[in-house]
Design a protein around this motif. Structure first.
Motif, PDB file in Angstrom:
ATOM      1  N   THR A 307       0.903  -1.182   0.477  1.00 43.27           N
ATOM      2  CA  THR A 307       0.452  -0.012  -0.091  1.00 43.27           C
ATOM      3  C   THR A 307       0.648   1.076  -0.117  1.00 43.27           C
ATOM      4  N   GLU A 308       2.107   1.355   0.648  1.00 45.98           N
ATOM      5  CA  GLU A 308       3.136   2.283   0.555  1.00 45.98           C
ATOM      6  C   GLU A 308       4.370   2.360   0.117  1.00 45.98           C
ATOM      7  N   ARG A 348       1.366   6.410  -1.668  1.00 46.15           N
ATOM      8  CA  ARG A 348       0.181   5.396  -0.919  1.00 46.15           C
ATOM      9  C   ARG A 348      -0.049   4.971  -2.309  1.00 46.15           C
ATOM     10  N   THR A 350      -2.392   2.731  -3.161  1.00 47.67           N
ATOM     11  CA  THR A 350      -4.034   2.874  -3.593  1.00 47.67           C
ATOM     12  C   THR A 350      -4.396   4.016  -3.106  1.00 47.67           C
TER      13      THR A 350
END
Length: 350
Positions: A307-308, A348, A350
């Motif tokens: 996610t990051e 990020r 997402t």
């Protein structure tokens, strides 16, 4: 002209030819010579085929291959309805006409057309031999002249189809080449714009050095040169074709710092994640600025999760790091305290 257009025009021309042949040649022969009643049935079947094919031509749809059964049946009916000894003679109105019908129906299926013509010719020759009272020389001339002309039309049609396909392939290759050329030109323009943007930051520095308004002995000038060197090295690395562009750009910046004598350690965690070019620039920029002012040791870390993506640096530097600005998708935190520069950029996924 496309292959589809060649097929459409060929069917239209053959349709006109068959209509003309059926009206001009067979009908007067059928009327003026005695035939069994099945001869008129054969003529009616061929006329029905003509109507069906005309409908398909008007609708621009393929003619069903099974329709060739009807001309073959008409061939049997018309041949068996001939007077005695009339095969391949003046009264044999159906032999050549059936060949044209088979060509009309199967022109787009060469193998099936050759098979159907062969069946038609073999039956006609077998009936001629069964009748046993015709002129062999005349029969040979009729068979050769009729079939050779129809097969010649088939060969010409296949050549036209081949040329149409080659032209279409050449057009596709030409379009692909033009597209590739346009993409290359666009990429070149993008690269030029990127380099011009970087050079725009360098031009004042070069002008100051040329006009002796700045000196390499000055710490501020050396800092400006260091920042410019890291930025240009990152820009060059950005355009390399590598499996992991983000790590490659970080390594390029680290290499410039190490050439200045900075001891840099690089820690990487996680697997490579696709990162857009603009986002990579903003992720690397704070780290590049920190390394540009580093004068001792520095530690760079790259953390990638599902996610990051994080790029962080801690470096020995007493200088103030130039401010960086980025899009809202990248969060940058930078601080200078007690001779240490800490900078982190987060994106990020997402």
């Amino acid at each position: 002209m496309t292959d589809h257009a060649v097929s459409a025009i060929t069917r239209q021309v053959l349709l006109v030819v068959v209509v003309a042949v059926q009206l001009v040649l067979p009908l007067p022969t059928l009327v003026s010579h005695p035939h069994a009643p099945t001869a008129w049935l054969a003529y009616g079947l061929l006329t029905a085929v003509l109507a069906v094919v005309a409908g398909h031509v008007a609708a621009a749809t393929p003619t069903p291959a099974y329709l060739a059964v009807v001309p073959l049946a008409a061939s049997v009916l018309a041949t068996t309805a001939l007077p005695a000894g009339a095969s391949f003679g003046a009264a044999d109105w159906a032999f050549g006409l059936v060949g044209w019908y088979l060509l009309l129906v199967l022109v787009e299926r060469p193998a099936a057309l050759v098979a159907a013509l062969s069946a038609h010719i073999c039956f006609s020759i077998a009936w001629f031999a069964h009748d046993g009272s015709g002129d062999v020389g005349t029969a040979g001339v009729v068979v050769l002249s009729g079939t050779s002309f129809q097969l010649g039309v088939l060969v010409i049609t296949r050549v036209l189809h081949r040329d149409a396909r080659l032209a279409a392939e050449a057009a596709v290759e030409h379009d692909a080449a033009r597209t590739k050329e346009e993409l290359a030109r666009q990429r070149e323009q993008d690269l030029r714009a990127g380099f011009e943007g970087q050079l725009g930051a360098l031009l004042p520095l070069l002008a100051d050095l040329a006009d002796e308004r700045a000196s390499v002995a000055d710490q501020t000038t050396r800092l400006r040169c260091s920042v410019a060197a890291v930025q240009l090295r990152r820009l060059f690395a950005e355009n390399d074709d590598v499996p992991d562009p983000l790590l490659h750009e970080l390594t390029a910046c680290v290499d410039v710092a190490e050439r200045r004598g900075v001891v840099v350690s690089l820690a990487v965690s996680g697997t490579a994640t696709p990162v857009p070019t603009e986002v990579r620039r903003e992720l690397v920029a704070p780290m590049a600025q920190a390394l540009a002012v580093a004068n001792g040791r520095a530690k760079v870390s790259l953390l990638r999760t599902a996610t990051e993506v994080r790029v962080a640096v801690v470096a020995d530097a007493a200088e103030t790091v130039p401010a960086t600005s980025g899009p809202e998708t990248v969060t940058v935190e930078t601080s200078v305290h007690s001779g240490l520069v800490r900078s982190e950029a987060r994106w990020r996924t997402t």
